[in-house]
Design an enzyme around this catalytic site. Sequence first.
Site, PDB file in Angstrom:
ATOM      1  CE  LYS A  86      46.576  42.858  36.908  1.00 61.08           C
ATOM      2  NZ  LYS A  86      46.126  43.486  38.163  1.00 61.08           N
ATOM      3  CE  LYS A  95      41.951  46.845  40.431  1.00 65.97           C
ATOM      4  NZ  LYS A  95      42.003  45.382  40.447  1.00 65.97           N
ATOM      5  CG  HIS A 102      35.988  39.357  36.013  1.00 65.30           C
ATOM      6  ND1 HIS A 102      36.922  38.360  36.210  1.00 65.30           N
ATOM      7  CD2 HIS A 102      36.637  40.531  36.210  1.00 65.30           C
ATOM      8  CE1 HIS A 102      38.081  38.912  36.528  1.00 65.30           C
ATOM      9  NE2 HIS A 102      37.951  40.225  36.527  1.00 65.30           N
ATOM     10  CG  ASP A 112      38.866  43.840  41.548  1.00 66.77           C
ATOM     11  OD1 ASP A 112      39.685  44.735  41.809  1.00 66.77           O
ATOM     12  OD2 ASP A 112      39.004  43.015  40.626  1.00 66.77           O
ATOM     13  CD  GLU A 113      39.123  39.734  40.333  1.00 65.40           C
ATOM     14  OE1 GLU A 113      40.232  39.603  40.892  1.00 65.40           O
ATOM     15  OE2 GLU A 113      38.816  40.754  39.676  1.00 65.40           O
ATOM     16  CE  LYS A 170      35.639  44.287  35.854  1.00 67.93           C
ATOM     17  NZ  LYS A 170      35.992  43.810  37.194  1.00 67.93           N
TER      18      LYS A 170
HETATM   19  C1  CAP Z   1      42.526  44.578  36.726  1.00 69.81           C
HETATM   20  C2  CAP Z   1      41.657  43.533  37.430  1.00 69.81           C
HETATM   21  C3  CAP Z   1      40.941  42.564  36.482  1.00 69.81           C
HETATM   22  C4  CAP Z   1      41.790  41.818  35.500  1.00 69.81           C
HETATM   23  C5  CAP Z   1      41.112  40.556  34.986  1.00 69.81           C
HETATM   24  C6  CAP Z   1      42.490  42.742  38.397  1.00 69.81           C
HETATM   25  O1  CAP Z   1      43.050  45.485  37.644  1.00 69.81           O
HETATM   26  O2  CAP Z   1      40.655  44.177  38.178  1.00 69.81           O
HETATM   27  O3  CAP Z   1      40.277  41.652  37.324  1.00 69.81           O
HETATM   28  O4  CAP Z   1      42.073  42.625  34.417  1.00 69.81           O
HETATM   29  O5  CAP Z   1      41.896  39.910  34.040  1.00 69.81           O
HETATM   30  O6  CAP Z   1      41.939  42.409  39.463  1.00 69.81           O
HETATM   31  O7  CAP Z   1      43.621  42.403  38.133  1.00 69.81           O
HETATM   32  P1  CAP Z   1      44.177  46.526  37.203  1.00 69.81           P
HETATM   33  P2  CAP Z   1      41.410  39.678  32.524  1.00 69.81           P
HETATM   34  O8  CAP Z   1      43.605  47.450  36.186  1.00 69.81           O
HETATM   35  O9  CAP Z   1      44.539  47.237  38.464  1.00 69.81           O
HETATM   36  O10 CAP Z   1      45.319  45.757  36.659  1.00 69.81           O
HETATM   37  O11 CAP Z   1      40.962  41.033  32.067  1.00 69.81           O
HETATM   38  O12 CAP Z   1      42.603  39.186  31.810  1.00 69.81           O
HETATM   39  O13 CAP Z   1      40.312  38.700  32.580  1.00 69.81           O
HETATM   40 MG    MG Z   2      39.912  42.419  39.121  1.00 68.77          MG
END
Ligand code: CAP
Ligand code: MG
Length: 429
Positions: free
Chosen positions: A308, A150, A268, A178-179, A176
Amino acid sequence: MTQYLDFVDLNYKPKKTDVICLFRFEPKQGISIEEAIGRVASESSNGTWTELTTLKEHIRKIRARAFHISGNLVKIAYPIELFELGSMPQIYSSVVGNIFGMKAVNNLRIEDIEYPEIMLKSFLGPQFGIPGVRKFMKVPKRPLTCTVPKPKVGMTTEEHAKVGFDAWTGGVDFLKDDENLTDQKFNRFEARAKLCAKMRDKAEKVTGDIKDYFINVTAETNEMIRRAKIAANYGFKYVMCDIVTAGWAGLQTLRNHCQDSKQAIHAHRAMHATFTRNPKHGVSMQVLADSARLVGVDNIHIGTVVGKLVGSAEEVLMLDQEMTSEEIPERFRAGVLQQNWHGVKPVIPVSSGGLHPGIIPDVLKLLGNNCVLQLGGGMHSHPRGTKAGAMAMRQAIDAVMEHKTLEEYAKKHKELKVMLDKFGHSHPI
Ligand code: CAP
Ligand code: MG
């Protein structure tokens, strides 16, 4: 509108080969329950809004039947002839298709699908799943760990790889993407794979542990396969796919490719909340997760409860059970149908989203050790940097594994202490 009632038969006994769907429905004012569910069964199988002169008995014979109604829940049985075996897009075009736009219902939600053995056998399922991933990562017992560098996008390849090295040497198993990080100008896919592979090799030497990378290959399908090949060429065992935005067709193509290349798939679910969040209308996360298990992902995000993003304890526990169990008992009121997975491998649940070391015990209490924990902000916010953040994460897990409180463990582990001072045990909102 009587032709719709032909799709309601409360005496119908489903065949072993029928696909069963559970819907939560709310008829429009003036439409009876029978007619509303008759329409759902009709329009999601082989009916339409009027009587047809073209309707022959052999066609009528394979119509869907609403066979069990209780309150605003209905079970509908679909003869297997209605489906193309092995095609998830076709299944969704049928039972997750037009019916959600019908005027005759105010709300409609598909809660669960029970797949017969013949359908299960027509898909690959997970190649590795929990047992296979634990084997190739040589992590037999403890929760697996992962981090997303991040800020989620904007880092250069060098900055990204450095964060990867620090996290890996701090004790994390998986890096990993990010999406929304794919092949942007500031961090090109191939350059990222190459440099991260170099960092992985160094980190494996330093730690003696196996390290891997959920590298995001999400793209146009042919390009996705090209990127998966690049990842394999750099020795990464995993690829990551945004399964909702890539779609079932893309995911099935990727899964077929990974069968030959022996690669694992991290799923994801970005975008899922557009249709899974409304409890009255849309598609439950359970339906999405079950389909992903069937197509054959090895990991899938299921939520945290304490983090969150939305997802109740009941939902996350249900998803955990759906992904890790061989047999699921029916819990009708909770929207759960029975399912015998007939040997389809268990998928690793991923808990991610607002996690930090202070709430890791809450998640492990809920999910046990068969999970991947992902910390992004909860690691890269460590005042002493990413490596210390990674160590704090591992220390929190070790404390749980040794049945110690975090405070007790933090007495001898300063990285964890710093994060407890920073976030305590608070649940971010
Ligand atoms: C978490 C994350 C993930 C979410 C996806 C984000 O980051 O990389 O994509 O957890 O949601 O972009 O928010 P943090 P879910 O660890 O900084 O919060 O797992 O509910 O599908
Ligand atoms: Mg993410």
